[in-house]
Enzyme design. Sequence first.
Site, PDB file in Angstrom:
ATOM      1  CE  LYS A  52      -2.394  -3.097  -3.856  1.00 10.49           C
ATOM      2  NZ  LYS A  52      -2.435  -4.063  -2.739  1.00 10.49           N
TER       3      LYS A  52
ATOM      4  CB  CYS B 174       0.982  -3.769  -1.519  1.00  9.54           C
ATOM      5  SG  CYS B 174       1.499  -5.476  -1.128  1.00  9.54           S
TER       6      CYS B 174
ATOM      7  CD  GLU C  29      -1.405  -3.332   1.160  1.00 10.77           C
ATOM      8  OE1 GLU C  29      -2.253  -3.244   0.258  1.00 10.77           O
ATOM      9  OE2 GLU C  29      -0.505  -4.207   1.166  1.00 10.77           O
TER      10      GLU C  29
END
Length: 282
Positions: free
Chosen positions: A116, A153, A43
């Site tokens: 995200k 993540c 990431e």
Amino acid sequence: MRPMHVAALQLALSDDIDANIASVSALVREAAGRGAKIILPPELFEGHYFCQTEEDRFFARAKPVAAHKAVQAMQALAAELQVYIPTSFFEADGPHYYNSLAMIDDSGAVMGVYRKTHIPDGPGYEEKFYFRPGNTGFKVWPTRYGTIGIGICWDQWYPETARAMMLMGADILFFPTAIGDEPAAEELDTSRLWRRAMVGHAVSNVVPVVAANRTGVEGAMSFYGHSFITDERGDFVAEMGDGAQGVLDATFDLEQVAKHRATFGFFRDRRPDMYGRLVADI
């Protein structure tokens, strides 16, 4: 047989985007040399993990997908090596900022962008200061070798992320990551929890999982690596420890994986009519 050869990259990163692109590119080349066709960097590999603190100067690092140097570099590399590179980057979209991923295909084209979904906010991970929650919804991406699902993540801690992508047709799940120690609880080693959460996704969805983390010390944060690849049983087929740098790779027969998934019956026995509580906002 329907083979998919995948790779994850683990490395320490500087705060120089050009140096990081060079380091990631070298590992992408190594992975491609081993035969990997879908290669996952960590990431936000463009620089140090700036979300440790809340500082407005870091917004200048964000760029639109078409203008972002890391995305452009991975596009050129993907086209040269004929590989897919899911590329995490700090995205600017007008006045809005996202923690995003450009899905780059093996011709170097951007297939689309995933933003995200779950944004953490806590000591050392002050992401809500920088990023809006993603508005793309979960996405899966068709490749020449199979369909891949990618979360970013914090997404990887949520069983809903994995299950949603599986219901959308994912054959394998990828999670680029930046995670290390906990500034407010230094005695807590989350590396074990982090791996177990994703091994759970592998087992409960009967799907291989690929996780790429950074390593090294950046400011007050030590990133613990422990990148891994599991098979659909949740068994590690490749893993790397804390401080190690390099390439992990594995090949899966997606036809065999699909047979195992059908045999377990998890998707046959789902009861969506009973799951209303999961989406109630209370």
